[in-house]
Design an enzyme around this catalytic site. Structure first.
Site, PDB file in Angstrom:
ATOM      1  N   ASP A   1       0.888  -1.168   0.142  1.00 30.41           N
ATOM      2  CA  ASP A   1       0.054  -0.008   0.014  1.00 30.41           C
ATOM      3  C   ASP A   1       0.849   1.246   0.009  1.00 30.41           C
ATOM      4  O   ASP A   1       1.750   1.330   1.036  1.00 30.41           O
ATOM      5  CB  ASP A   1      -0.979  -0.019   1.259  1.00 30.41           C
ATOM      6  CG  ASP A   1      -2.098   0.996   1.222  1.00 30.41           C
ATOM      7  OD1 ASP A   1      -1.815   2.122   0.695  1.00 30.41           O
ATOM      8  OD2 ASP A   1      -2.951   0.847   1.786  1.00 30.41           O
TER       9      ASP A   1
ATOM     10  N   GLU B   1      -4.335   2.667  -4.529  1.00 26.25           N
ATOM     11  CA  GLU B   1      -3.042   2.646  -4.232  1.00 26.25           C
ATOM     12  C   GLU B   1      -2.384   1.387  -3.814  1.00 26.25           C
ATOM     13  O   GLU B   1      -1.371   1.135  -3.261  1.00 26.25           O
ATOM     14  CB  GLU B   1      -2.552   3.805  -3.413  1.00 26.25           C
ATOM     15  CG  GLU B   1      -2.990   3.722  -1.989  1.00 26.25           C
ATOM     16  CD  GLU B   1      -4.208   3.869  -1.302  1.00 26.25           C
ATOM     17  OE1 GLU B   1      -4.500   4.155  -0.328  1.00 26.25           O
ATOM     18  OE2 GLU B   1      -5.382   4.305  -2.165  1.00 26.25           O
TER      19      GLU B   1
END
Length: 134
Positions: A3, A46
């Site tokens: 992430d 993301e």
């Protein structure tokens, strides 16, 4: 699960074009750091997911740490402007601990999301899922 830390803030600061540059760079780094038989893909927003075939805890840690270090060392630019340093948070779970692929993804995602630090602290973490914490 990987992430990109503080992606929303990065996107707000440098615009969607800057965010796209970051996502492309992260994807290239990840792609270049996994083996031919492994799977690396964008999971959403993301986040990126890795499926590392026939790897133990130490192998998964080495792979993720290699990706983390390379992303942290990246210097992104857009139209002559330096976009800054980026860090990632990472978590993994061995498939032998999972009852299903959904459980595997959920546990890794939960670990990764739970590791976030306040803006300005550049760090990443790697954890193996602990069933007692689920």
């Amino acid at each position: 699960m990987l992430d990109l830390d503080h992606f929303k803030q990065f996107n707000d600061t440098f615009g969607h074009q800057g965010g796209d540059i970051l996502l492309k760079e992260a994807a290239e780094v990840i792609k270049s750091r996994v083996r031919a038989g492994d799977i690396a893909c964008r999971y959403g927003g993301e986040e990126f997911a890795l499926i590392l075939a026939e790897v133990d805890t130490e192998g998964a840690q080495r792979c993720v740490e290699n990706i983390r270090e390379r992303i942290k060392a990246s210097f992104l630019h857009n139209r002559g402007q330096t976009l800054g340093t980026v860090t990632i948070s990472a978590a993994f779970r061995l498939s032998s601990d999972a009852d299903s692929s959904e459980d595997l993804i959920h546990a890794a995602d939960k670990l990764c999301t739970g590791q976030k630090r306040p803006v300005g602290i550049a760090s990443s973490f790697m954890n193996r899922w602990n069933p007692a914490q689920n």
